[in-house]
Enzyme design. Sequence first.
Site, PDB file in Angstrom:
ATOM      1  N   ASP A 151       9.406   2.683   4.188  1.00  0.00           N
ATOM      2  CA  ASP A 151       8.014   2.614   3.762  1.00  0.00           C
ATOM      3  C   ASP A 151       7.700   1.148   3.461  1.00  0.00           C
ATOM      4  O   ASP A 151       8.607   0.322   3.319  1.00  0.00           O
ATOM      5  CB  ASP A 151       7.835   3.488   2.517  1.00  0.00           C
ATOM      6  CG  ASP A 151       6.446   3.388   1.944  1.00  0.00           C
ATOM      7  OD1 ASP A 151       5.475   3.574   2.691  1.00  0.00           O
ATOM      8  OD2 ASP A 151       6.331   3.103   0.736  1.00  0.00           O
ATOM      9  N   ASP A 162       4.485  -0.539   1.204  1.00  0.00           N
ATOM     10  CA  ASP A 162       4.020  -0.894  -0.139  1.00  0.00           C
ATOM     11  C   ASP A 162       4.758  -0.082  -1.209  1.00  0.00           C
ATOM     12  O   ASP A 162       4.749   1.140  -1.198  1.00  0.00           O
ATOM     13  CB  ASP A 162       2.516  -0.664  -0.246  1.00  0.00           C
ATOM     14  CG  ASP A 162       1.755  -1.410   0.843  1.00  0.00           C
ATOM     15  OD1 ASP A 162       2.172  -2.538   1.183  1.00  0.00           O
ATOM     16  OD2 ASP A 162       0.765  -0.862   1.367  1.00  0.00           O
TER      17      ASP A 162
END
Length: 221
Positions: A40, A42
């Site tokens: 992922d 952020d």
Amino acid sequence: MADRDAVRTSQPYPLEEPGLWVERIGTSVFAAGTPALFLDRDGTINVDSGYPSDPADIVLRPEMLPVIRTANIVGLPAIVVSNQSGIARGYFGWPEFAAVNARLLTLFEAQNCRIDLVLACAYHSSGTGELAVGDHPMRKPNPGMLLRARDLLGVDISRSIIVGDKADDMEAGRRAGLWEGWLVHGRSNRTSSDGMFTTRKLTTGNDHSKLCGAIGELGRD
């Protein structure tokens, strides 16, 4: 295929469709059946500043650097899979995403870390226009981005790992058929009810060392 070609022709960015960014980075070649490290963005590889749109605000999470570097060393592709609902909501557009993405790649390169593929999904039910799509197959927790990466690089999804900071990241990994997920700030390890996917906590330095070890083992298999 014609629709994808039309999007590529009309856009200055690597969009396979209006809400899906797919960017191959570099020229590294991976043997068919190599497992992958999915990441992922952020809150996982960079500090989550809330819909980041300014490259100057991007700060790497230093504990993730050895993780990515380990994948690079043992020959696993490092693949970013990121939901970007801020685009659908009108907070920023693909130009701002492109600038932030370029800044991230530059920061990683300076730390001797390589990202091999970036996918981002802008679709969201609260969006506007053609990006206003609820439960789009490419948006996590759906597995679409992971499966697209599998098809592009020929990775062995069943031996792959995902690292993220949300339950949706782990669920996307489970639905895609990954081996395990590592949850940033997770409190405990747990196995899915079907016994096919394990979520491991990623909180302490020892947890990060274990993740590096797991990646190293995959590279030696």
